[in-house]
Design an enzyme around this catalytic site. Sequence first.
Site, short mmCIF file in Angstrom:
data_model
loop_
_atom_site.label_atom_id
_atom_site.label_comp_id
_atom_site.label_asym_id
_atom_site.label_seq_id
_atom_site.Cartn_x
_atom_site.Cartn_y
_atom_site.Cartn_z
N ARG A 159 -0.08 14.62 12.40
CA ARG A 159 0.52 14.44 11.13
C ARG A 159 0.57 15.61 10.20
NH1 ARG A 159 -1.41 8.69 9.25
NH2 ARG A 159 0.28 8.76 7.94
N CYS B 134 -5.11 12.40 12.04
CA CYS B 134 -6.10 11.19 11.92
C CYS B 134 -5.79 10.41 13.31
CB CYS B 134 -5.48 9.98 10.90
SG CYS B 134 -3.62 9.56 11.22
N ARG C 203 -8.57 -0.78 4.47
CA ARG C 203 -7.65 0.35 3.85
C ARG C 203 -6.40 -0.36 3.58
NH1 ARG C 203 -6.76 5.49 7.16
NH2 ARG C 203 -5.63 5.86 5.22
N ASP D 158 4.80 0.59 11.85
CA ASP D 158 3.55 0.07 11.45
C ASP D 158 3.54 -1.48 12.00
OD1 ASP D 158 3.45 1.80 8.22
OD2 ASP D 158 2.96 2.34 10.22
N LYS E 231 0.91 -1.00 0.19
CA LYS E 231 0.06 0.12 0.07
C LYS E 231 0.84 1.17 -0.06
CE LYS E 231 -1.74 1.78 4.00
NZ LYS E 231 -1.46 3.00 4.22
N ASN E 232 2.01 1.26 0.79
CA ASN E 232 2.74 2.13 1.14
C ASN E 232 3.92 2.77 -0.22
OD1 ASN E 232 1.27 2.95 3.21
ND2 ASN E 232 2.69 2.33 4.69
C1 EPZ Z 1 4.14 6.94 6.22
O1 EPZ Z 1 3.38 8.00 6.55
C2 EPZ Z 1 3.20 5.63 5.97
N1 EPZ Z 1 2.02 6.06 5.22
C3 EPZ Z 1 2.78 5.42 7.44
O2 EPZ Z 1 2.00 4.05 7.44
C4 EPZ Z 1 4.07 5.30 8.22
O3 EPZ Z 1 3.53 4.93 9.53
C5 EPZ Z 1 4.79 6.27 8.13
O4 EPZ Z 1 5.28 6.62 6.90
C6 EPZ Z 1 6.20 6.25 9.06
O5 EPZ Z 1 6.91 5.26 8.70
C7 EPZ Z 1 2.27 5.88 3.92
O6 EPZ Z 1 3.27 5.70 3.22
C8 EPZ Z 1 1.10 6.19 2.83
P1 EPZ Z 1 5.92 10.71 8.10
P2 EPZ Z 1 3.92 9.40 6.44
O7 EPZ Z 1 5.93 11.76 7.30
O8 EPZ Z 1 4.62 9.79 5.20
C9 EPZ Z 1 6.05 13.66 11.42
C10 EPZ Z 1 0.18 2.61 7.53
O9 EPZ Z 1 -0.01 2.25 8.71
N2 EPZ Z 1 5.93 14.75 10.45
O10 EPZ Z 1 7.04 9.56 8.00
O11 EPZ Z 1 2.68 10.59 6.80
C11 EPZ Z 1 4.69 13.22 11.65
O12 EPZ Z 1 3.88 13.76 12.25
C12 EPZ Z 1 0.57 4.39 7.50
O13 EPZ Z 1 0.44 2.15 6.71
C13 EPZ Z 1 6.04 16.38 10.43
O14 EPZ Z 1 5.97 16.72 11.65
O15 EPZ Z 1 4.74 9.59 7.76
C14 EPZ Z 1 5.28 11.77 12.13
O16 EPZ Z 1 5.36 11.96 13.50
C15 EPZ Z 1 0.21 4.82 9.08
N3 EPZ Z 1 6.01 17.03 9.64
C16 EPZ Z 1 6.76 11.69 11.71
O17 EPZ Z 1 6.93 12.84 11.42
C17 EPZ Z 1 5.94 16.67 8.36
O18 EPZ Z 1 6.05 17.51 7.34
C18 EPZ Z 1 6.72 10.65 10.69
O19 EPZ Z 1 5.80 11.07 9.56
C19 EPZ Z 1 5.88 15.23 8.19
C20 EPZ Z 1 5.77 14.41 9.10
#
Ligand code: EPZ
Length: 419
Positions: A121, A116, A398, A306, A22-23
Amino acid sequence: MDKFLIQGGQKLEGEVRISGAKNAALPLLAATILADSPIRISNMPNLRDVNTLVKLIAGLGVTIEYVGDMVTADTSTLNNQFAPYDLVKTMRASILVLGPLVARYGEAKVSLPGGCAIGSRPVDQHLKALEALGAHIEVENGYVHAKVDGRLKGGEVIFDMVTVGGTENILMAATLADGVTTIRNAAREPEITDLANMLIKMGAKIEGLDTDTLVVTGVESLHGCDYAVVADRIETGSYLAAAAITGGRVRTTHTDPALLECVLDKFEEMGAEVTRGEDWIELDMQGKRPKAVSFRTLPHPDFPTDMQAQLMAVNAIGRGFATISETIFENRFMHVPELSRMGANIQVEGNDAVVTGVEKLSAAPVMATDLRASFSLVLAALAAEGETLIDRIYHIDRGYEHIEAKLQGIGAKIKRVSG
Ligand code: EPZ
């Protein structure tokens, strides 16, 4: 609203075919916007999130078809760069169309995704990175309005924290920028490498794959290609956890052990026998009760957030006790109260949870709160004595393709009841 009815207590045995990730599928779909000729992506998992993003891309005017496991996209009919709130709010990864739209068309208006269940996020890092390449960003009325006169300019991007989506957005944007872009503190998840591999097939120039520094030399245009989505390492780990929690033996096929070595090491620490093949992995728990293991979630190649909820469920029936630290998201223990209703002994202190294993969990009506928490409840129900009813399982649809069929295929007594 659909529910799962699960009769627990069986050792699960058999084979599960793993779907495309998915990711990876979501950024790959966003990247189709960059191609100036038709592009075909196979091994596309039939998931709610994938269908939502296909719908959003169709809303841009792109001619996109999703038949079987194949998506074909032709951007020659694209006629707007607007991603509306009503779609983005249901699938926050829609923000990934921002970088490609600005890079190729010079303008985009994309709804802010909002938070969410697992956290606020924000997308501040995505926006900061695009500004570093010359985009003018305005955020008002819940929308990001990004513009650039002419092309984005190559530059230096340094992320304040490791962000998977932020890395993917700027990687896609940089492929069409004028000049060289260096992305520092980049995420190294396998799904990013999968995205980079497809972009390179489309004509992009990217170096530093699998490292925390990506160097992109911009090109004038990218063409279409044929590509297949990488295997889903989280789905793989989730089904192997089903063998671990029930004392069974499960082989996952069409996958790759290299994608989740850190998780496999944890299963071995639990006392499971893990056999690694070219494109398969077998976990044999040999009827034993797993040993509870401690871990801390961190960016790849360390333990993936995850898989946190799933391994907490296994720990819940483990021997001894373990500490789990969630360092990525601020609210990713929503499964704890539900697991506790089934008899789990889990003490949460901030981002740390201490799990003391119990012999047996007991069936109870529980409620799914987010995608991976849902799977941890399924795991607990598979191990529990009696019949468990899990509500709000739309969360699980999802991210897990054909979940009932795959679980029934390894002996689980699970059925979907509506109402
Ligand atoms: C991706 O989400 C995945 N989703 C998530 O999988 C996964 O948990 C996550 O990466 C971490 O590995 C997809 O790929 C579609 P991040 P993403 O940006 O990109 C903070 C699942 O269950 N952050 O790496 O949204 C954020 O709040 C899902 O399949 C900021 O502060 O994650 C988080 O605490 C859930 N500012 C941390 O960084 C930003 O601009 C990591 O988020 C971006 C992120």
